[in-house]
Scaffold this active site. Structure first.
Site, PDB file in Angstrom:
ATOM      1  N   ARG A   1       9.571  -0.399 -52.499  1.00 23.02           N
ATOM      2  CA  ARG A   1       8.675  -1.541 -52.261  1.00 23.02           C
ATOM      3  C   ARG A   1       7.566  -1.620 -53.307  1.00 23.02           C
ATOM      4  NH1 ARG A   1       8.227  -1.225 -45.613  1.00 23.02           N
ATOM      5  NH2 ARG A   1      10.232  -2.244 -45.208  1.00 23.02           N
TER       6      ARG A   1
ATOM      7  N   LYS B   1      22.322  -4.361 -29.832  1.00 22.25           N
ATOM      8  CA  LYS B   1      22.127  -5.188 -28.644  1.00 22.25           C
ATOM      9  C   LYS B   1      22.250  -6.685 -28.912  1.00 22.25           C
ATOM     10  CE  LYS B   1      19.149  -1.853 -26.252  1.00 22.25           C
ATOM     11  NZ  LYS B   1      17.840  -1.646 -25.576  1.00 22.25           N
TER      12      LYS B   1
ATOM     13  N   GLY C   1      16.950  -3.577 -42.604  1.00 23.08           N
ATOM     14  CA  GLY C   1      16.810  -2.199 -43.071  1.00 23.08           C
ATOM     15  C   GLY C   1      18.069  -1.376 -43.010  1.00 23.08           C
TER      16      GLY C   1
ATOM     17  N   GLY D   1      13.093  -8.179 -40.300  1.00 25.12           N
ATOM     18  CA  GLY D   1      12.619  -9.123 -39.292  1.00 25.12           C
ATOM     19  C   GLY D   1      12.344 -10.494 -39.879  1.00 25.12           C
TER      20      GLY D   1
END
Length: 419
Positions: free
Chosen positions: A35, A221, A377, A400
């Protein structure tokens, strides 16, 4: 909208929101500087044009100010190594020292502010509430933070002449440094190079994809991916479902999934998604088989089974040979490929062969001319684990943020610069 390539930075102080939320070891050494490296082109651009740079970032989830575990001071050696310039540390992001250092910044200077999340005002979330606080108490605490947050944003903005957002990974949050600050720079706000690349890559996939367009959606999920899957049904020609979600769909269709991850309360949603896919003409691809195990470890005994008939005491942890073949064939037939989420427990080598097969197929499709976007990720970790990072079209830095961009079609941090 102002472009970083057309802006005159000479004599200007640029405050740049970067994402330096990097992993560090027990001694404070950065263990992965990806990053930091990603932000360097933007920082170097400002410096080369005769400007001064003020860097701001968050790290971790500190609950107090200060918290030495999350101080940005520890990453300075890694930033200096990649930048090749000395970095001055302000020691805070709100104090008089920080204000004085920023006011005195001259061409070529680089100042790093302390962790923004040392202040609750950055996220706009109250701290110190008891676990049993009522909704009224929570609402009152949030309301009480409104004015302090405005002052926080105003103070940050006062440090600079222009604002650059180069932190795509936090662009889905309406935080002080990623969203609210932009209004103080109506004519002097812009994307950094990393943000520009992210927005361009995602727009290419979501707005004008070459067809057929396939999305590979993994993860454990269904409940965490409902919105994303439904949004993709309006964009894609096909969706490949992998990971733990497989067993919720299998269970909803009457399958026996043993001890596999499964959300019975999501069965109606899974069936609704299947009906939506059918109605929209979107091909829904699932592995016909699973690699199952009798314990969750490298020492496990494994065997392949139909995804609809897994032994009661066994657990599905990867796709089987049939799934590998089906996924590969489908991926190679597509011109645009989006991958979010592994198709198995790739962290354990014995359960990683399915995810590697998917990564290999994506790399091959890319070589044949397809555009491939890897986001999230775990998917990025997969591609890098198998040494295929340089064989795909684009790897997104935001998990996200990418998912919310897909689901809602925009992000607060992007809209704040563009609008």
């Amino acid at each position: 909208m102002v472009s970083i390539d057309n802006y005159d930075f000479k004599g200007k102080r640029a405050i740049i929101r970067v994402d330096f939320n990097v992993p560090v070891d027990g001694e404070g050494n950065v263990t992965d500087d990806t990053r930091i490296r990603a932000a360097m082109p933007t920082v170097k651009k400002v410096l080369a044009e005769g400007g001064a740079v003020i860097l701001m970032s968050h790290m971790g989830r500190p609950k107090k100010n200060p918290d030495t575990k999350f101080t940005l001071e520890q990453i300075i050696p890694a930033v200096e190594k990649n930048l090749g310039v000395k970095v001055q540390f302000a020691g805070d992001c709100m104090g008089e020292k920080a204000a004085e250092m920023c006011a005195a910044a001259k061409a070529g200077d680089v100042i790093l502010l302390e962790n923004l999340r040392f202040y609750a005002e950055e996220e706009g979330k109250p701290r110190g509430l008891s676990a049993d606080a009522t909704k009224e108490e929570k609402d009152a605490a949030k309301k009480a933070l409104k004015e302090p947050q405005k002052e926080f944003v105003k103070k940050l903005a006062s440090y600079a002449d222009c604002y650059i957002n180069d932190a795509f990974g936090t662009a889905h949050r309406k935080h002080a440094s990623t969203y609210l600050i932009a209004e103080y720079f109506p004519q002097d706000k812009m994307f950094g190079y990393l943000m520009e690349k992210e927005v361009k890559a995602i727009s290419e996939v979501m707005e004008k994809p070459q067809r057929p367009f396939c999305a590979i959606v993994g993860g454990s999920k269904v409940s965490s991916k409902i919105g994303v899957i439904k949004a993709l049904l309006d964009k894609c020609d096909s969706i490949i479902i992998g990971g733990g979600m497989t067993y919720t769909f299998a269970g909803a269709l009457g399958g026996k999934v043993g001890k596999s991850i499964c959300e019975p309360d999501m069965f109606p949603v899974a069936l609704e998604i299947l009906e939506m896919a059918k109605a929209k003409g979107v091909k829904f691809v699932m592995s016909p088989d699973a690699l199952t195990c009798d314990q969750f470890s490298e020492e496990a005994n494994t065997k392949e089974a139909s995804v609809m008939d897994i032994d009661p005491e066994w657990e599905g942890v990867d796709i089987g040979a049939g799934g590998k073949a089906a996924f590969r064939e489908h991926i190679l037939s597509c011109k645009t490929i989006l991958w979010n989420g592994p198709v198995g427990v790739f962290e354990i080598n014995k359960f990683a062969t399915g995810s590697k097969a998917v990564a290999d197929a994506i790399a091959e499709a890319t070589k044949n001319g397809a555009f491939s976007l890897i986001g999230g990720g775990d998917s990025v970790a997969c591609v890098n684990k198998f040494g295929l990072g340089d064989q795909v079209s684009y790897i997104s830095t935001g998990g996200g943020a990418l998912l919310e961009y897909i689901e809602f079609g925009d992000l607060p941090g992007v809209a704040a610069i563009r609008d």
